[in-house]
Design an enzyme around this catalytic site. Structure first.
Site, PDB file in Angstrom:
ATOM      1  N   GLY A  19       0.888  -1.246   0.012  1.00  0.00           N
ATOM      2  CA  GLY A  19       0.039  -0.154  -0.055  1.00  0.00           C
ATOM      3  C   GLY A  19       0.794   1.104  -0.060  1.00  0.00           C
ATOM      4  O   GLY A  19       0.467   2.237   0.361  1.00  0.00           O
ATOM      5  N   LYS A  47       7.598   9.112  -8.528  1.00  0.00           N
ATOM      6  CA  LYS A  47       7.826   7.779  -8.310  1.00  0.00           C
ATOM      7  C   LYS A  47       9.024   7.603  -9.174  1.00  0.00           C
ATOM      8  O   LYS A  47       9.104   7.609 -10.596  1.00  0.00           O
ATOM      9  CB  LYS A  47       6.704   6.956  -9.044  1.00  0.00           C
ATOM     10  CG  LYS A  47       6.838   5.439  -9.058  1.00  0.00           C
ATOM     11  CD  LYS A  47       6.715   4.716  -7.796  1.00  0.00           C
ATOM     12  CE  LYS A  47       6.806   3.242  -7.697  1.00  0.00           C
ATOM     13  NZ  LYS A  47       6.520   2.686  -6.703  1.00  0.00           N
TER      14      LYS A  47
END
Length: 224
Positions: free
Chosen positions: A15, A38
């Site tokens: 998660g 990211k």
């Protein structure tokens, strides 16, 4: 310079993206320009006439600042594999110094940045580097996402030890109830509260369709 943190996890699939997006929503209550990053993503889906990482798409949706993909996802690899394998298949060398430059450019535009790592803390990026090397190069406080399932105590304590061994600060952790059938989940959280030596920033309930906007975080004072 922007307030920033690096989000890692006890494993893949615990998660990190959900928590990173939730942190962005929480930070947006205190900062006008928040953005997710990211650095390394493996696996793509169609997006806007091109392809993108599902994780990067989720972070963009939770951000208030839109930036070029070269900044918020500088390394995008086609195959959903460990980054070192995906990079080798794509003929790509993951350059940590270049990622740090992308982060610095991003941080120069934002008030708050949430950087989501790939996989677990020591996920391989090449034959000689890991996600821990990237985290160390970025030198950001770390948020650890603990996927609550059997084995998480060992994984959480080992990851916290590895984070501190790199000279990094464990700024907090998040308990994510990824296994709704896990026995004694509350007792596991209590055990980690007593031993991780970092604040519990949030508890994420198990949801069939998690919504990052609903997550409640107790942000450190310096992040507000």
């Amino acid at each position: 310079m922007a307030m920033a943190c690096f989000v890692t996890g006890t494993d893949t699939g615990v998660g990190k993206t959900l928590v990173s997006a939730g942190l962005l929503h929480a930070l947006a209550r205190h900062h006008r320009r928040v953005v997710g990053m990211k650095p390394v993503a493996a696996g793509v889906v169609p997006w806007g006439g091109d392809v993108a990482s599902e994780d990067a798409i989720a972070l963009r949706a939770a951000s208030t600042l839109a930036v070029p993909a070269a900044l918020d996802n500088p390394v995008l690899l086609p195959d959903p594999l460990s980054p070192h394998i995906a990079a080798a298949r794509a003929g790509v060398q993951i350059d940590i110094a270049a990622i740090v430059q992308s982060y610095q450019a991003l941080a120069g535009q934002a008030d708050a940045v949430v950087v989501e790592g790939a996989g677990g803390f020591h996920v391989p990026l090449s034959d000689t580097t890991t996600g821990a090397d990237l985290a160390q190069a970025l030198a950001l406080p770390v948020v650890l996402v603990v996927g609550l399932r059997l084995g998480c105590l060992n994984h959480a304590l080992l990851t916290a030890e590895a984070v501190r061994a790199r000279g990094l600060t464990l700024a907090g952790w998040v308990a994510n109830r990824v296994d709704p059938a896990m026995l004694a989940a509350d007792e596991n959280i209590a055990y980690l509260r007593a031993r991780l030596r970092a604040p519990l920033l949030a508890e994420v309930p198990h949801q069939a369709a998690p919504d990052a906007r609903t997550l409640a975080f107790d942000l450190p004072e310096q992040w507000r």
